[in-house]
Every structure is written in structure tokens, then in C-alpha cells.
Write a protein that holds these residues in place. Sequence first.
Motif, mmCIF file in Angstrom:
data_model
loop_
_atom_site.group_PDB
_atom_site.id
_atom_site.type_symbol
_atom_site.label_atom_id
_atom_site.label_comp_id
_atom_site.label_asym_id
_atom_site.label_seq_id
_atom_site.Cartn_x
_atom_site.Cartn_y
_atom_site.Cartn_z
ATOM 1 N N PHE A 101 39.690 23.454 83.773
ATOM 2 C CA PHE A 101 39.540 24.494 84.785
ATOM 3 C C PHE A 101 38.829 25.712 84.189
ATOM 4 C CE2 PHE A 101 41.398 28.220 87.110
ATOM 5 C CZ PHE A 101 40.751 27.994 88.307
ATOM 6 N N ARG A 102 39.232 26.101 82.979
ATOM 7 C CA ARG A 102 38.578 27.253 82.338
ATOM 8 C C ARG A 102 37.106 26.933 82.043
ATOM 9 N NH1 ARG A 102 43.451 26.932 79.393
ATOM 10 N NH2 ARG A 102 42.393 26.437 77.442
ATOM 11 N N ASN A 103 36.834 25.714 81.575
ATOM 12 C CA ASN A 103 35.441 25.318 81.324
ATOM 13 C C ASN A 103 34.595 25.411 82.599
ATOM 14 O OD1 ASN A 103 35.951 24.777 78.651
ATOM 15 N ND2 ASN A 103 35.928 22.538 78.856
ATOM 16 N N ILE A 104 35.145 24.914 83.692
ATOM 17 C CA ILE A 104 34.394 24.911 84.962
ATOM 18 C C ILE A 104 34.096 26.344 85.411
ATOM 19 C CG2 ILE A 104 34.540 24.345 87.430
ATOM 20 C CD1 ILE A 104 36.130 21.794 86.574
ATOM 21 N N LEU A 105 35.071 27.232 85.235
ATOM 22 C CA LEU A 105 34.834 28.636 85.604
ATOM 23 C C LEU A 105 33.747 29.251 84.719
ATOM 24 C CD1 LEU A 105 38.330 30.215 86.399
ATOM 25 C CD2 LEU A 105 36.664 29.176 87.949
ATOM 26 N N GLN A 106 33.690 28.830 83.450
ATOM 27 C CA GLN A 106 32.695 29.387 82.527
ATOM 28 C C GLN A 106 31.278 28.894 82.822
ATOM 29 O OE1 GLN A 106 34.050 28.415 78.544
ATOM 30 N NE2 GLN A 106 35.668 29.955 78.573
ATOM 31 N N THR A 107 31.119 27.588 82.958
ATOM 32 C CA THR A 107 29.760 27.020 83.075
ATOM 33 C C THR A 107 29.339 26.802 84.516
ATOM 34 O OG1 THR A 107 30.594 24.769 83.011
ATOM 35 C CG2 THR A 107 30.024 25.774 80.892
ATOM 36 N N LYS A 108 30.301 26.864 85.433
ATOM 37 C CA LYS A 108 30.036 26.645 86.868
ATOM 38 C C LYS A 108 29.536 25.238 87.171
ATOM 39 C CE LYS A 108 30.505 31.238 87.554
ATOM 40 N NZ LYS A 108 31.906 31.676 87.673
ATOM 41 N N ASP A 109 29.864 24.293 86.300
ATOM 42 C CA ASP A 109 29.508 22.910 86.633
ATOM 43 C C ASP A 109 30.478 21.926 85.986
ATOM 44 O OD1 ASP A 109 28.517 22.048 84.016
ATOM 45 O OD2 ASP A 109 26.694 23.204 84.421
ATOM 46 N N PHE A 110 30.419 20.680 86.438
ATOM 47 C CA PHE A 110 31.236 19.590 85.894
ATOM 48 C C PHE A 110 30.650 18.274 86.393
ATOM 49 C CE2 PHE A 110 33.496 18.649 89.901
ATOM 50 C CZ PHE A 110 33.379 19.857 90.581
ATOM 51 N N VAL A 111 31.053 17.189 85.727
ATOM 52 C CA VAL A 111 30.630 15.854 86.176
ATOM 53 C C VAL A 111 31.863 15.068 86.600
ATOM 54 C CG1 VAL A 111 29.442 13.705 85.590
ATOM 55 C CG2 VAL A 111 28.699 15.861 84.544
ATOM 56 N N ILE A 112 31.775 14.404 87.751
ATOM 57 C CA ILE A 112 32.797 13.436 88.136
ATOM 58 C C ILE A 112 32.280 12.061 87.742
ATOM 59 C CG2 ILE A 112 33.932 12.313 90.080
ATOM 60 C CD1 ILE A 112 34.034 15.036 91.405
ATOM 61 N N ASN A 113 33.021 11.404 86.870
ATOM 62 C CA ASN A 113 32.675 10.075 86.380
ATOM 63 C C ASN A 113 33.711 9.105 86.923
ATOM 64 O OD1 ASN A 113 30.734 11.054 83.994
ATOM 65 N ND2 ASN A 113 32.598 12.294 83.912
ATOM 66 N N ILE A 114 33.260 8.011 87.521
ATOM 67 C CA ILE A 114 34.223 7.047 88.067
ATOM 68 C C ILE A 114 34.287 5.834 87.145
ATOM 69 C CG2 ILE A 114 35.007 5.819 90.111
ATOM 70 C CD1 ILE A 114 33.386 7.663 91.832
ATOM 71 N N PRO A 115 35.436 5.645 86.479
ATOM 72 C CA PRO A 115 35.562 4.539 85.533
ATOM 73 C C PRO A 115 35.926 3.236 86.236
ATOM 74 C CG PRO A 115 37.572 5.837 85.512
ATOM 75 C CD PRO A 115 36.654 6.467 86.549
ATOM 76 N N GLY A 116 35.570 2.131 85.632
ATOM 77 C CA GLY A 116 36.053 0.823 86.071
ATOM 78 C C GLY A 116 37.357 0.493 85.367
ATOM 79 N N THR A 117 37.972 -0.610 85.758
ATOM 80 C CA THR A 117 39.263 -1.002 85.178
ATOM 81 C C THR A 117 39.152 -1.276 83.675
ATOM 82 O OG1 THR A 117 38.797 -3.272 85.842
ATOM 83 C CG2 THR A 117 40.178 -2.002 87.305
ATOM 84 N N ASP A 118 37.938 -1.559 83.184
ATOM 85 C CA ASP A 118 37.757 -1.791 81.742
ATOM 86 C C ASP A 118 38.000 -0.516 80.933
ATOM 87 O OD1 ASP A 118 35.398 -0.881 83.116
ATOM 88 O OD2 ASP A 118 34.273 -1.163 81.260
ATOM 89 N N LEU A 119 38.025 0.643 81.596
ATOM 90 C CA LEU A 119 38.274 1.904 80.886
ATOM 91 C C LEU A 119 39.696 2.419 81.124
ATOM 92 C CD1 LEU A 119 34.850 3.747 81.479
ATOM 93 C CD2 LEU A 119 35.548 2.365 79.511
ATOM 94 N N LEU A 120 40.623 1.508 81.439
ATOM 95 C CA LEU A 120 42.009 1.894 81.719
ATOM 96 C C LEU A 120 42.631 2.691 80.567
ATOM 97 C CD1 LEU A 120 44.705 1.651 83.341
ATOM 98 C CD2 LEU A 120 45.054 -0.565 82.234
ATOM 99 N N GLY A 121 42.558 2.162 79.368
ATOM 100 C CA GLY A 121 43.194 2.816 78.215
ATOM 101 C C GLY A 121 42.593 4.189 77.944
ATOM 102 N N GLN A 122 41.270 4.270 77.941
ATOM 103 C CA GLN A 122 40.599 5.554 77.710
ATOM 104 C C GLN A 122 40.931 6.560 78.819
ATOM 105 O OE1 GLN A 122 39.176 2.508 77.521
ATOM 106 N NE2 GLN A 122 37.386 2.488 76.171
ATOM 107 N N SER A 123 40.982 6.073 80.059
ATOM 108 C CA SER A 123 41.265 6.970 81.184
ATOM 109 C C SER A 123 42.681 7.521 81.073
ATOM 110 C CB SER A 123 41.098 6.229 82.521
ATOM 111 O OG SER A 123 39.771 5.760 82.650
ATOM 112 N N ASP A 124 43.620 6.664 80.719
ATOM 113 C CA ASP A 124 44.997 7.133 80.549
ATOM 114 C C ASP A 124 45.076 8.146 79.410
ATOM 115 O OD1 ASP A 124 47.942 6.743 81.280
ATOM 116 O OD2 ASP A 124 47.959 6.470 79.115
#
Lengths: 183, 183
Positions: free
Chosen positions: B57-80
Amino acid sequence: MKRQFGPTNAMYPQPIILISTISKEGKDNIMTAAWTTNAGRDNSSIAISIGGDKLSFRNILQTKDFVINIPGTDLLGQSDFCGQNPGEEIDKFSLTGLTPLESVLIRSKMVKECPINIECRLKETFKVDSANLIIGQAVKVHIDEKILEEGLIDFNRFKPMVYAQKTYFSLGEELGKRGLSQK
Amino acid sequence: MKRQFGPTNAMYPQPIILISTISKEGKDNIMTAAWTTNAGRDNSSIAISIGGDKLSFRNILQTKDFVINIPGTDLLGQSDFCGQNPGEEIDKFSLTGLTPLESVLIRSKMVKECPINIECRLKETFKVDSANLIIGQAVKVHIDEKILEEGLIDFNRFKPMVYAQKTYFSLGEELGKRGLSQK
């Protein structure tokens, strides 16, 4: 290799919900929506994006309440119907055979056939583009005993619908619990 | 027979996304979220609920941007992992093996391994309870050619994750297309 697109709605997937509302004259309506999320923890707030031209939006502004009903896959046809047809001229409860049930704390009625009903009071609305982000506060939640196991929802018994790219899907298999990477 | 509960978050299911941000000093972060929705049609706006104490949240307020990345089920462990560990002290890209990729229009980097990346500029934030509803405008969308079929996403090739009651699920079978009740 990735292909680049301009601005487009690409947030997938989203939950299918039925929003039930009532006009100040007492006419019930049901609208299907997918652009919705939990929005706040401490007061159990929910956000829904609704177009300003929708009957449901006008009803919510009038009565300051609505119900979020979560249908199972057995209500696929009825859910699609309530999303495809504007409610001004028709009675969606009688046309779909869905049953309006009195809520406990608010005026809008619940959809009996949905295993989860969330009574919401309107908290505020924010304008986003030409849509409106409706913020509702959950004040009472009803969950069918048939889908509960030790106070939690059993997703083997309750199959909510998931929506992506104008297509309805069922919920798939359980992959693991939050925290699985910490074990 | 339904059981009654007080106010509780019962909106199921929700999509699993990875939000990548960058601090003004240039340190990347990844946060996992599920409380998110498309919010507006004409400008492809997206809403995300984030706690005010979060680094993202603090990063987004600073840079005014962000990326939404949608992972597949193969990225379950990393996403958790990215959802369980605060980013202040650690580098989540290197710890998960995920690859930061320069965005086209914004400063926050994309997660290369996610088949969908949505570059977003911060539009506004609304306070909801103790959380913040971040409204981002999608300015560029990247979709892996491998999951595209005639310009549309093929959900037989891309399996996003769905989240309900602190549990990860896969997307299930296709039930039908929007409009099926009108046939």
C-alpha cells in the motif's frame, strides 16, 4: 511470448452472486453480478460495481439495503436469466421460481434457494468511471445447515459458480490451505 | 434450515492475484491478494482492498502504480509464500524464484511467470473500515500467447486459482456461456 492489449477488463475469475433488492413501493428484484469483493475486515464490508442505470442501483439508494445471495451450480439457469433481463417490466422471482424470504434486519428479501444470504446495509457509494462502487456492510449472514461442517462451509457440498470471460465455471478441486508454504 | 451468523466476510469465492509494486528507492515487492474485482467498464478500472499497514500500500502511494499478475495453479507455493510473509525484510522475487520483468508504461515490474499481467496506474483510494480500496486503471494488459486462442483466453490451458474460506481451489469445469438462459 506475451501479446499486448490496451486497457481491458482482465481480472479473472470472479464469483457469481445474486443481489436482491426492493423498491420503495415494495417490488422485489434480483440482479446477477460478478464484479464484487470483500472490502473491509472489521465491519465485514462488501464492494459491488453496478452501473448507474440499473434498477437494483436505484432500489439500493431508496431502501439503503440489499441482500447478497450466493447460488450453487444448480441455479445456473436462473442466475443467468436474472443477469440477462432488466427487472423494470418483469417479476424475476416468479419467472425463475425463486422464493423471496423475509430478511431479519433489512427490507430487501433473501433468495431462499441460495445456501448463503448476506443481509447488507448500504454504507456508501463511490463513483468509478461510469459505474458505482456500492459499499455494503454485512449485518446478518445466513448459511444453510446442509453445507456446514463444524461451523465451516464444506465446498464438497456447496458448489458456488465462478465467472470468467463471459463463461460460468464450477469451483474445482481443493489445492491446499492458506499457509501451506510455511510448513 | 439456515443458521444465522453476525457480520462476517462470506463472499466466496475470490480470485488469487499477485500485486507487484516498487518502492521509491527501487525495491520490488510482491503481495498476494484475493479481495479484488473489476470495478468500472469504460476505463477498465480495478478495485483491491489492502490494509493500510501493508508495504504494498505504501509503495502504491509512492509510485502511483502497480501490476496485477494472475498466477496459474503451478504457482500455488509461491503465491502462498507471497501472502504469508511481509516484504519489509526480504526479497520475495529472489526467495520464490519469480522473475521481475520491466513493464511498458509504469515503474512497478511484472511477474514474468504469471500468464496475465495488468499494468495499473493508481486512480484513487477510498477508506473502507480500516482497509483501503485501491482503484487502479489498467493501462496495458499482457497475456501469454500460449493461453490465447483466437484472441480469447482458453481456460483449458490457463488454470487460475480461486480462494474461499482460507483455501485455494482450481477453476472447475465450464458450465455454459453468459446468455444460456435466453436460448
